[in-house]
Enzyme design. Structure first.
Site, PDB file in Angstrom:
ATOM      1  N   SER A  49     -34.881  17.668  14.519  1.00  0.00           N
ATOM      2  CA  SER A  49     -36.256  17.412  14.945  1.00  0.00           C
ATOM      3  C   SER A  49     -37.147  18.643  14.902  1.00  0.00           C
ATOM      4  O   SER A  49     -38.368  18.518  14.888  1.00  0.00           O
ATOM      5  CB  SER A  49     -36.262  16.844  16.366  1.00  0.00           C
ATOM      6  N   ASP A 347     -42.576  18.221  24.939  1.00  0.00           N
ATOM      7  CA  ASP A 347     -41.993  17.031  25.565  1.00  0.00           C
ATOM      8  C   ASP A 347     -40.685  17.320  26.288  1.00  0.00           C
ATOM      9  O   ASP A 347     -39.868  16.429  26.462  1.00  0.00           O
ATOM     10  CB  ASP A 347     -41.781  15.938  24.518  1.00  0.00           C
ATOM     11  N   HIS A 350     -39.065  19.848  22.680  1.00  0.00           N
ATOM     12  CA  HIS A 350     -39.672  20.388  21.472  1.00  0.00           C
ATOM     13  C   HIS A 350     -40.903  21.231  21.814  1.00  0.00           C
ATOM     14  O   HIS A 350     -41.515  21.055  22.860  1.00  0.00           O
ATOM     15  CB  HIS A 350     -40.063  19.245  20.523  1.00  0.00           C
TER      16      HIS A 350
END
Length: 388
Positions: A49, A347, A350
């Site tokens: 991610s 979040d 990240h």
């Protein structure tokens, strides 16, 4: 404090981080490549991610709609309010933002493709069905299908507008940003000692992927990020709030960071060995850990707020007091913070675009820079002192 006003801090911090890591692989190897003048025709990325530009959204499920609010303004498939580090690297290369390989809508692979999928790891198992060797297999199929189209299609102009030329593959830049999920999954499903003991298997799987790209795809130019300070992620710190003795002087979970540093040590050693074993290959090893840790430790000096606060809890439930919450009929709704540029975490897992921009500025522009392990196959880097 705006980032335009932070440039002088970034240059200074570059020296601080370099001193902290002892010059990395060697002071004489600390360089600053001007990527844009290298003229790489394409960029291929493999990861999780931290560099996913839409793969998980295309393959599994959309990321929260609040993402991309800072830069793109529309859902971009990124776990961020805006750009990722890889987006800033693409800008530096003068290339368009990478399309996710699995995305079938509006994609253009003329200058590369992104095989990163959020949740992916080097080894099988974990949070994603797309570990590194699956991403490599997808790339090899992409390469072979591209070659077949060029060979069999009479309308070359149509192909060239959306696909790379066959000769571009050997001259492209191949990037890796993966390994964090191997550690995270290990922490959650085994002991810390067992996770650390499994690192050699992770590193060997990584080396196998590099060798496959080198031998089967003719890849020669490699750019490798080490993993960040996983103990500084708000999501992880939550579970150690009642154990202050487990935290370091900057509030990060030291035991988790220690394992991350061991992973990075073994990764660097393996990359050095690959540079010796693969003739004509050039490796650039980027010490992202040191840059991110310095960002957390010096957050307030750099104009950020508490490095363990964040904007939105995203898809990770209510595991972290993150952003502004409203409860309606027992359902918790998260309202993103009004100014994410002041926060490091987006979040709880990240980084915000502002934090990604900071990291990218250092590894691309400041004196710490990436570290060239083998100059063969890459243009000469200029002296970083010329930047000051």
């Amino acid at each position: 404090m705006s980032f335009n006003k932070l440039i002088w801090v970034i240059y200074f911090l570059g020296f601080v981080v370099d001193e902290r890591i002892g010059g990395g692989i060697g002071h004489d190897n600390v360089v600053n490549p001007d990527l844009k003048r290298f003229k790489f025709p394409a960029l291929y990325n493999f990861g999780d991610s931290n560099s996913d530009t839409g793969g998980r959204s295309a393959a599994i499920a959309d990321v929260p709609l609040t993402n991309a609010e800072t830069f793109f303004g529309v859902p971009s498939g990124r776990f961020c309010d805006g750009r990722l580090i890889i987006d800033f690297i693409a800008e530096k290369l003068g290339l368009p933002y990478l399309s996710a390989y699995l995305d079938s809508i509006g994609t253009n692979f003329r200058h590369g493709a992104n095989f990163a999928i959020a949740g992916s790891s080097i080894r099988h198992g974990g949070y994603s069905p797309f570990p590194l060797d699956i991403q490599i297999a997808q790339f090899l199929r992409f390469k072979s299908q591209t070659a077949a189209l060029y060979k069999n299609c009479s309308n070359k102009m149509t192909i060239q507008s959306n696909l790379p030329r066959p000769e571009d593959f050997s001259n492209a830049l191949y990037m890796f940003d993966i390994g964090q999920n191997d550690l995270a999954f290990g922490f959650q499903n085994s002991t810390i000692a067992e996770t650390q003991a499994s690192i050699p298997k992770m590193i060997n799987k990584f080396a196998a992927a590099v060798n496959k790209l080198y031998n089967a795809a003719g890849a020669r130019n490699f750019w490798v990020h080490n993993t960040g300070p996983i103990g500084c992620i708000p999501f992880n710190k939550k579970y150690y709030r009642s154990k202050p003795d487990k935290l370091d002087m900057n509030g990060c979970v030291e035991v988790l960071n220690r394992v991350a540093r061991e992973f990075n040590k073994q990764l660097k050693e393996k990359v050095l060995q690959l540079g010796k074993d693969l003739p004509g290959a050039a490796f650039t090893f980027v010490d992202v850990y040191s840059v991110k840790y310095s960002l957390v430790s010096d957050a307030k000096k750099l104009g950020f707020e508490d490095p363990f606060e964040c904007c939105s809890s995203g898809n990770f439930g209510n595991t972290v007091d993150c952003g502004n919450k409203t409860i309606v009929n027992g359902t918790v709704y998260v309202n993103p913070c009004p100014n994410p540029s002041r926060l490091i975490s987006w979040d709880s897992l990240h980084y915000t675009e502002a934090a990604n921009m900071f990291v990218a500025n250092i590894i691309l522009n400041a004196s710490l820079g990436p570290q060239s392990l083998n100059s063969k196959g890459l243009p000469q880097f200029h002296d970083p002192k010329q930047l000051i």
